[in-house]
Design a protein around this motif. Structure first.
Motif, PDB file in Angstrom:
ATOM      1  N   ILE A 192       0.932  -1.068  -0.086  1.00 53.75           N
ATOM      2  CA  ILE A 192       0.067   0.122   0.007  1.00 53.75           C
ATOM      3  C   ILE A 192       0.700   1.217   0.058  1.00 53.75           C
ATOM      4  CG2 ILE A 192      -1.872   1.298   1.276  1.00 53.75           C
ATOM      5  CD1 ILE A 192      -2.652  -1.417   2.072  1.00 53.75           C
ATOM      6  N   ALA A 193       2.008   1.064   0.698  1.00 56.74           N
ATOM      7  CA  ALA A 193       2.915   2.333   0.959  1.00 56.74           C
ATOM      8  C   ALA A 193       3.734   2.512  -0.124  1.00 56.74           C
ATOM      9  CB  ALA A 193       3.732   2.257   2.192  1.00 56.74           C
ATOM     10  N   GLN A 194       4.064   1.261  -1.020  1.00 50.92           N
ATOM     11  CA  GLN A 194       4.904   1.527  -2.043  1.00 50.92           C
ATOM     12  C   GLN A 194       4.774   2.496  -2.910  1.00 50.92           C
ATOM     13  OE1 GLN A 194       5.058  -1.909  -4.633  1.00 50.92           O
ATOM     14  NE2 GLN A 194       7.377  -2.032  -4.557  1.00 50.92           N
ATOM     15  N   GLY A 195       5.640   3.388  -3.463  1.00 51.87           N
ATOM     16  CA  GLY A 195       5.719   4.544  -4.563  1.00 51.87           C
ATOM     17  C   GLY A 195       4.907   5.716  -4.131  1.00 51.87           C
ATOM     18  N   ASP A 196       4.334   5.627  -2.788  1.00 52.31           N
ATOM     19  CA  ASP A 196       3.874   6.840  -2.194  1.00 52.31           C
ATOM     20  C   ASP A 196       4.596   7.572  -1.032  1.00 52.31           C
ATOM     21  OD1 ASP A 196       2.069   8.890  -0.927  1.00 52.31           O
ATOM     22  OD2 ASP A 196       0.110   7.790  -1.372  1.00 52.31           O
ATOM     23  N   ASP A 197       5.418   8.532  -1.423  1.00 53.61           N
ATOM     24  CA  ASP A 197       6.057   9.111  -0.085  1.00 53.61           C
ATOM     25  C   ASP A 197       5.506   9.598   0.867  1.00 53.61           C
ATOM     26  OD1 ASP A 197       5.238  11.388  -1.298  1.00 53.61           O
ATOM     27  OD2 ASP A 197       7.244  12.191  -2.135  1.00 53.61           O
ATOM     28  N   ARG A 198       4.091   9.766   0.726  1.00 54.48           N
ATOM     29  CA  ARG A 198       3.186  10.234   2.051  1.00 54.48           C
ATOM     30  C   ARG A 198       2.629   9.122   2.609  1.00 54.48           C
ATOM     31  NH1 ARG A 198       1.713  15.826   2.486  1.00 54.48           N
ATOM     32  NH2 ARG A 198       3.045  17.212   1.367  1.00 54.48           N
ATOM     33  N   ILE A 199       3.124   7.908   2.531  1.00 56.32           N
ATOM     34  CA  ILE A 199       2.709   6.880   3.250  1.00 56.32           C
ATOM     35  C   ILE A 199       3.767   6.197   3.849  1.00 56.32           C
ATOM     36  CG2 ILE A 199       1.447   4.483   3.438  1.00 56.32           C
ATOM     37  CD1 ILE A 199      -0.353   5.590   1.052  1.00 56.32           C
TER      38      ILE A 199
END
Length: 364
Positions: free
Chosen positions: A259-266
């Motif tokens: 879910i967090a992969q590729g999203d620097d706000r997670i």
């Protein structure tokens, strides 16, 4: 005439809304939900791992709960942050939120009020409550994500760069039954199904929160391995059993990392790695032998259970004050390192002075 009827209905609706607001909500609205001017909103979704220990409504009558005789001096990580870092992370005011009546909860939701269920004393933006399971994140009756969004919408500006922590799953697949199944087969169907369902619920919560606040920062907390919990030390004392449990629980953590992969706000918080860095893990044989954590100059904390602060967990099984203080400290480090927040790091002396201001607990 029609205008008079509409005006009357409007007044009735406003009156009903006022009556349905709890005293805490009326107080909050009276203050315009001001909060600290430079603090970002700080919300929590989850279970008893995040439910405030000083909730007298739910824990006051149970003399053994959350620290027992020492409960007034025993703190949850959310409470430690609220007391020490509310100028930067605003969890909302302390109050009694929600209702104990299911039908009233539905009515309050329909009026755009805080219909959270069950009722509890806590900080406004902390939706976590004891006994919650992953389905409670989005289910109609409990809907933690939806209730948090209702509260967020009253002050949307402070959530542009706000933070939400999602920490849940123990009550779904951290049970003795689930760990026993995983110890025999790391791909045991029942706990694996529960993990996969939980990841879906968390993903849905993330999508709902980010759909309303695209720049919101979210921390996803991995599952703690309850085989390291003091209550379960007598179980699974073999290398294969422990290896299977680790491999099985890794499925859930991998799901959150995706879910967090590729999203620097997670950001992903690895709870197992955090615990291992402090208290260690079982020996390769499965035997429970842990390190002692030094907190302050003369204070040792062992991976045992009891309400005195020298125990990692409380007598009722929940995290002790030092565990929560160190966890809060690490969370602040993650927020600063991953998101670039400028929250002052929590210092050990500062936490000691808060936990034991008069030295009566002997942690000096």
């Amino acid at each position: 005439m029609n205008r008079l009827i509409l005006l009357a209905l409007l007044l009735v609706g406003l009156g009903a809304s006022a009556l349905l607001l709890s005293p805490g909500e009326r107080w909050q609205r009276g203050l315009n939900e001001g909060g600290k001017p430079n603090a970002v909103g700080f919300g929590v979704l989850g279970d008893s791992d995040s439910h405030a220990y000083h909730d007298d409504l739910n824990f006051g009558a149970n003399k053994a709960a959350r620290g027992g005789a020492l409960r007034q001096r025993t703190w949850q990580w959310t409470e430690i942050l609220a007391h020490l870092r509310s100028d930067q992370l605003d969890p909302g005011p302390w109050g009694t939120w929600g209702t104990r009546f299911r039908r009233l909860s539905i009515l309050r939701d329909s009026l755009g009020l805080d219909g959270r269920f069950p009722v509890k004393q806590d900080y406004l933006y902390n939706q976590a409550y004891s006994g919650a399971v992953c389905d409670n994140l989005n289910a109609t009756q409990t809907d933690q994500a939806g209730r948090l969004l209702t509260a967020m919408h009253r002050q949307p500006g402070r959530w542009k760069d706000g933070v939400v922590v999602i920490r849940i799953g123990t009550n779904d697949f951290g049970t003795q039954e689930s760990l026993e199944a995983l110890s025999r087969n790391s791909a045991a169907p029942q706990p694996v199904a529960l993990m996969e369902a939980c990841v879906r619920e968390i993903r849905t919560s993330v999508e709902r929160l980010r759909g309303a606040y695209p720049t919101l920062r979210i921390v996803l907390v991995g599952i703690f391995n309850n085989a390291d919990w003091a209550r379960f030390h007598a179980h699974w004392q073999s290398p294969q059993a422990m290896a299977n449990i680790h491999e099985g629980l890794a499925r859930f953590n991998h799901g959150l990392q995706m879910i967090a992969q590729g999203d620097d706000r997670i950001a992903f918080f690895d709870d197992q790695a955090w615990f291992s860095a402090l208290w260690g893990t079982r020996l390769a044989s499965g035997k429970p032998v842990y390190k002692t954590v030094r907190f302050g100059a003369h204070f040792d904390v062992t991976n045992t259970g009891g309400d005195e602060p020298g125990h990692a967990t409380l007598a009722d099984g929940h995290a002790g004050t030092v565990w929560n203080a160190l966890w809060a400290q690490s969370l602040v480090s993650l927020l600063n390192g991953h998101f670039g927040l400028a929250v002052p790091p929590l210092q050990t002396d500062e936490m000691l002075n808060f936990i034991d201001p008069d030295g009566q607990l002997g942690i000096r």
